[in-house]
Write a protein that holds these residues in place. Structure first.
Motif, short mmCIF file in Angstrom:
data_model
loop_
_atom_site.label_atom_id
_atom_site.label_comp_id
_atom_site.label_asym_id
_atom_site.label_seq_id
_atom_site.Cartn_x
_atom_site.Cartn_y
_atom_site.Cartn_z
N GLU A 63 32.43 36.40 -9.49
CA GLU A 63 31.94 35.02 -9.45
C GLU A 63 32.28 34.36 -8.11
O GLU A 63 33.14 34.83 -7.37
N GLN A 106 41.55 27.97 -13.63
CA GLN A 106 42.29 26.70 -13.56
C GLN A 106 43.53 26.81 -12.66
O GLN A 106 44.66 26.51 -13.06
N ARG A 157 43.27 26.75 -5.08
CA ARG A 157 42.53 27.69 -4.23
C ARG A 157 43.47 28.71 -3.57
O ARG A 157 43.15 29.90 -3.48
N SER A 172 34.27 28.84 -6.45
CA SER A 172 34.28 27.62 -7.27
C SER A 172 34.27 27.96 -8.76
O SER A 172 34.98 27.34 -9.57
N ALA A 173 33.49 28.98 -9.15
CA ALA A 173 33.44 29.38 -10.55
C ALA A 173 34.77 29.98 -10.99
O ALA A 173 35.23 29.75 -12.12
N LEU A 189 37.73 29.29 -9.68
CA LEU A 189 38.70 28.19 -9.76
C LEU A 189 38.57 27.47 -11.10
O LEU A 189 39.58 27.10 -11.72
N GLU A 190 37.35 27.32 -11.53
CA GLU A 190 37.11 26.65 -12.82
C GLU A 190 37.56 27.55 -13.98
O GLU A 190 38.19 27.08 -14.94
N ARG A 191 37.26 28.83 -13.89
CA ARG A 191 37.61 29.75 -14.97
C ARG A 191 39.12 29.88 -15.15
O ARG A 191 39.64 29.84 -16.26
#
Length: 249
Positions: free
Chosen positions: A43, A53, A56, A46-47, A49-51
């Motif tokens: 991914e 949590q 960076r 950004s994806a 980082l979202e997954r």
């Protein structure tokens, strides 16, 4: 910076490193769970980082850990990013040599381990033989007889040992034994040349015959004799190699 500030910074770095290791494990679990094939792109940052949590910096350090261990590679440019690597025994062996060097493991010890493992693997290959493998094994042996030039012959010998290891039916033994072979032959790859390998070709043919016939005792014995002969040749041509510590490469 005060001692308190330095201690706090060091503690934060340790926590950050721990987070990155946790995320690295989660990424590996996700790769396995999703059955991602080699060359699959993971991914976007950004994806991820979202997954996961995480910050960076922790994510990038996690990806760096996986890259160092050969599990992913970073593809540069537009559309790039982390890509799943082909799992290779050479990467496993390269990682293992870091521990070998720190622990002072000598090539003599590596060879001794091979002399134990590869005959055992040949026995397992004979015991667990799959008739569908027989033609492939015969073809690989024939490649050794047909090979022209050192490079082609060395590829055939590598293919023979790889096939026997794979026929053991034990993925862990296959990985470990092949990694040790990779580490050793990288250092001793010049021991044989094509024109003096007739006895090796014959040995490979005899081992293959024993495996195909399901003669586990003969397969183990012949592989041990074959490996003993190889080690003697190495010792003759590179007498100092056996006492050297396996270095990280």
């Amino acid at each position: 910076m005060s001692e308190t500030g330095s201690a706090a910074g060091a503690a934060w770095e340790r926590r950050s490193e721990k987070v990155s290791e946790i995320i690295a494990r989660e990424i590996v679990r996700d790769i396995a769970k999703r059955g991602l094939a080699p060359n699959s792109t993971l991914e976007s940052e950004s994806a991820m980082l979202e997954r996961y949590q995480v910050a960076r910096g922790s994510l990038r350090e996690a990806l760096r850990i996986l890259e160092v261990h050969g599990l992913i590679r970073m593809k540069p440019g537009p559309g790039g990013g982390p890509v799943v690597s082909e799992v290779d025994s050479r990467d496993f062996g390269r990682m293992a040599t870091l521990f070998f060097q720190v622990l002072g493991i000598r090539f003599a010890e590596l060879v001794e381990a091979r002399l134990i493992l590869e005959p055992l693997v040949a026995r397992l290959a004979a015991e667990r033989r799959d008739p569908e493998d027989n033609d492939d094994l015969r073809a690989i042996v024939q490649q050794g007889f047909d090979a022209e030039g050192t490079a082609e012959w060395l590829r055939a010998t590598d293919a023979f040992h790889a096939k026997v290891l794979a026929m053991s039916g034990n993925g862990l033994l296959t990985l470990v034994a092949r990694a040790m072979k990779d580490v050793f032959t990288e250092r001793a790859s010049s021991v044989y040349v094509a024109h003096e390998g007739d006895h090796v070709r014959r040995a490979h043919a005899d081992i293959a015959d024993a495996i195909i016939a399901g003669d586990a005792e003969a397969a183990e014995r012949l592989m041990r004799e074959h490996m003993d002969e190889y080690v003697k040749r190495v010792a003759e041509r590179e007498p100092y190699l056996m006492d050297e510590v396996v270095d990280w490469r």
